[in-house]
Design a protein around this motif. Sequence first.
Motif, mmCIF file in Angstrom:
data_model
loop_
_atom_site.group_PDB
_atom_site.id
_atom_site.type_symbol
_atom_site.label_atom_id
_atom_site.label_comp_id
_atom_site.label_asym_id
_atom_site.label_seq_id
_atom_site.Cartn_x
_atom_site.Cartn_y
_atom_site.Cartn_z
ATOM 1 N N ALA A 239 52.915 -14.339 -5.665
ATOM 2 C CA ALA A 239 52.273 -15.599 -6.037
ATOM 3 C C ALA A 239 53.338 -16.428 -6.736
ATOM 4 C CB ALA A 239 51.071 -15.367 -6.938
ATOM 5 N N GLY A 240 53.779 -17.496 -6.092
ATOM 6 C CA GLY A 240 54.879 -18.267 -6.660
ATOM 7 C C GLY A 240 56.102 -17.383 -6.785
ATOM 8 N N GLU A 241 56.675 -17.300 -7.995
ATOM 9 C CA GLU A 241 57.846 -16.459 -8.244
ATOM 10 C C GLU A 241 57.472 -15.015 -8.581
ATOM 11 O OE1 GLU A 241 61.136 -17.460 -7.955
ATOM 12 O OE2 GLU A 241 60.178 -19.205 -7.035
ATOM 13 N N ALA A 242 56.199 -14.769 -8.823
ATOM 14 C CA ALA A 242 55.746 -13.423 -9.192
ATOM 15 C C ALA A 242 55.711 -12.531 -7.950
ATOM 16 C CB ALA A 242 54.361 -13.496 -9.820
ATOM 17 N N ARG A 243 56.252 -11.308 -8.111
ATOM 18 C CA ARG A 243 56.273 -10.356 -7.002
ATOM 19 C C ARG A 243 56.308 -8.946 -7.576
ATOM 20 N NH1 ARG A 243 60.956 -9.506 -2.360
ATOM 21 N NH2 ARG A 243 59.529 -8.864 -0.716
ATOM 22 N N ALA A 244 55.507 -8.047 -6.997
ATOM 23 C CA ALA A 244 55.509 -6.656 -7.442
ATOM 24 C C ALA A 244 55.005 -5.772 -6.310
ATOM 25 C CB ALA A 244 54.637 -6.481 -8.678
ATOM 26 N N THR A 245 55.343 -4.496 -6.428
ATOM 27 C CA THR A 245 54.882 -3.530 -5.432
ATOM 28 C C THR A 245 54.438 -2.248 -6.109
ATOM 29 O OG1 THR A 245 55.395 -2.476 -3.310
ATOM 30 C CG2 THR A 245 57.111 -2.393 -4.989
ATOM 31 N N PHE A 246 53.549 -1.542 -5.440
ATOM 32 C CA PHE A 246 53.218 -0.160 -5.736
ATOM 33 C C PHE A 246 53.484 0.625 -4.469
ATOM 34 C CE2 PHE A 246 49.766 -0.923 -9.195
ATOM 35 C CZ PHE A 246 50.705 -0.809 -10.202
ATOM 36 N N LEU A 247 54.269 1.687 -4.582
ATOM 37 C CA LEU A 247 54.486 2.603 -3.467
ATOM 38 C C LEU A 247 53.186 3.363 -3.186
ATOM 39 C CD1 LEU A 247 57.923 4.080 -4.573
ATOM 40 C CD2 LEU A 247 57.535 2.522 -2.659
ATOM 41 N N PRO A 248 53.024 3.903 -1.989
ATOM 42 C CA PRO A 248 51.816 4.684 -1.705
ATOM 43 C C PRO A 248 51.585 5.830 -2.695
ATOM 44 C CG PRO A 248 52.988 4.254 0.334
ATOM 45 C CD PRO A 248 53.870 3.769 -0.795
ATOM 46 N N ALA A 249 52.648 6.389 -3.265
ATOM 47 C CA ALA A 249 52.501 7.493 -4.225
ATOM 48 C C ALA A 249 51.717 7.082 -5.465
ATOM 49 C CB ALA A 249 53.877 8.020 -4.630
ATOM 50 N N VAL A 250 51.646 5.782 -5.761
ATOM 51 C CA VAL A 250 50.915 5.317 -6.947
ATOM 52 C C VAL A 250 49.413 5.585 -6.807
ATOM 53 C CG1 VAL A 250 50.371 3.273 -8.361
ATOM 54 C CG2 VAL A 250 52.699 3.650 -7.530
ATOM 55 N N TRP A 251 48.938 5.750 -5.571
ATOM 56 C CA TRP A 251 47.521 6.092 -5.372
ATOM 57 C C TRP A 251 47.172 7.401 -6.091
ATOM 58 C CZ3 TRP A 251 44.095 2.703 -3.693
ATOM 59 C CH2 TRP A 251 44.496 1.678 -2.842
ATOM 60 N N ASN A 252 48.138 8.255 -6.331
ATOM 61 C CA ASN A 252 47.865 9.512 -7.044
ATOM 62 C C ASN A 252 47.468 9.265 -8.492
ATOM 63 O OD1 ASN A 252 48.447 11.216 -4.841
ATOM 64 N ND2 ASN A 252 50.630 10.957 -5.230
ATOM 65 N N GLN A 253 47.880 8.122 -9.063
ATOM 66 C CA GLN A 253 47.510 7.769 -10.431
ATOM 67 C C GLN A 253 46.387 6.742 -10.490
ATOM 68 O OE1 GLN A 253 51.185 7.544 -9.802
ATOM 69 N NE2 GLN A 253 51.096 9.715 -10.271
ATOM 70 N N ILE A 254 46.299 5.871 -9.487
ATOM 71 C CA ILE A 254 45.290 4.805 -9.474
ATOM 72 C C ILE A 254 44.495 4.950 -8.175
ATOM 73 C CG2 ILE A 254 44.856 2.331 -9.671
ATOM 74 C CD1 ILE A 254 47.739 2.039 -10.746
ATOM 75 N N ILE A 255 43.423 5.686 -8.227
ATOM 76 C CA ILE A 255 42.665 6.034 -7.024
ATOM 77 C C ILE A 255 41.771 4.894 -6.554
ATOM 78 C CG2 ILE A 255 40.937 7.644 -6.113
ATOM 79 C CD1 ILE A 255 42.129 9.723 -8.082
ATOM 80 N N ASP A 256 41.260 4.099 -7.473
ATOM 81 C CA ASP A 256 40.324 3.026 -7.130
ATOM 82 C C ASP A 256 41.077 1.816 -6.574
ATOM 83 O OD1 ASP A 256 37.764 1.577 -7.200
ATOM 84 O OD2 ASP A 256 38.720 0.431 -8.817
ATOM 85 N N PRO A 257 40.772 1.362 -5.335
ATOM 86 C CA PRO A 257 41.491 0.222 -4.737
ATOM 87 C C PRO A 257 41.439 -1.057 -5.585
ATOM 88 C CG PRO A 257 40.250 1.377 -3.056
ATOM 89 C CD PRO A 257 39.839 1.964 -4.379
ATOM 90 N N ARG A 258 40.309 -1.316 -6.226
ATOM 91 C CA ARG A 258 40.189 -2.514 -7.068
ATOM 92 C C ARG A 258 41.178 -2.429 -8.234
ATOM 93 N NH1 ARG A 258 36.718 -5.948 -6.871
ATOM 94 N NH2 ARG A 258 35.113 -4.676 -5.922
ATOM 95 N N GLN A 259 41.259 -1.275 -8.886
ATOM 96 C CA GLN A 259 42.199 -1.096 -9.989
ATOM 97 C C GLN A 259 43.646 -1.123 -9.491
ATOM 98 O OE1 GLN A 259 41.738 -1.232 -13.264
ATOM 99 N NE2 GLN A 259 39.669 -1.798 -12.626
ATOM 100 N N PHE A 260 43.871 -0.594 -8.297
ATOM 101 C CA PHE A 260 45.203 -0.615 -7.695
ATOM 102 C C PHE A 260 45.698 -2.059 -7.601
ATOM 103 C CE2 PHE A 260 48.211 -0.258 -4.116
ATOM 104 C CZ PHE A 260 48.862 0.937 -4.382
ATOM 105 N N VAL A 261 44.850 -2.950 -7.067
ATOM 106 C CA VAL A 261 45.222 -4.363 -6.911
ATOM 107 C C VAL A 261 45.352 -5.035 -8.271
ATOM 108 C CG1 VAL A 261 44.439 -6.605 -6.032
ATOM 109 C CG2 VAL A 261 44.298 -4.565 -4.576
#
Length: 185
Positions: free
Chosen positions: A134-156
């Motif tokens: 969004a604009g200059e903001a940019r970030a990623t989560f690798l698929p492995a992050v699903w092991n810590q954040i299981i809920d898709p809403r919280q992931f986003v």
Amino acid sequence: MSLGPLERRELIALARASIESALPEGRFSTCERLPSTPALMQRRSSFVTLRTRGQLRGCCGSLDAARPLAEDVWRNAWACAFSDPRFPRLSRDEWPHVHLHISVLSPLAPMTFLSEEDLIAQLRPFVDGLIIEAGEARATFLPAVWNQIIDPRQFVRQLKCKAHLPADYWSPDLRAYRYTTESFE
């Protein structure tokens, strides 16, 4: 293109050599002889992750496939050991206890969505890595992050926070890309 066992071993050896070459002073040096198999010469993105005793010790990578995979792994291995701002430089004493992990990203696939709910509904937990912009903001989560954040809403929502956006941020100009990874140790 999937990597074979030999190419995976070469990338692990390359990452180790990158870190070991810099242990004395932490200075980056270019690799004198990068492996030149076709798969390792393709322009691909990677992340290198270091863990000690199961705890994150460094993680750096690239999202844009701007250089050959072998060079990308060399640079990211050095970066996660010596320039991840969350951690001090890796010491010679720590190195024997470090567990090294490499994730090679698939090409980025732009996502089309009309709302945050639509974006969340399209996610494949434990499969997709996600980039938001969004604009200059940019970030990623690798698929492995699903092991810590299981809920898709919280992931986003947590990914938005990582991008320094409010968790409830929404704009029709928000962009998202998904990818998968080929991960190995």
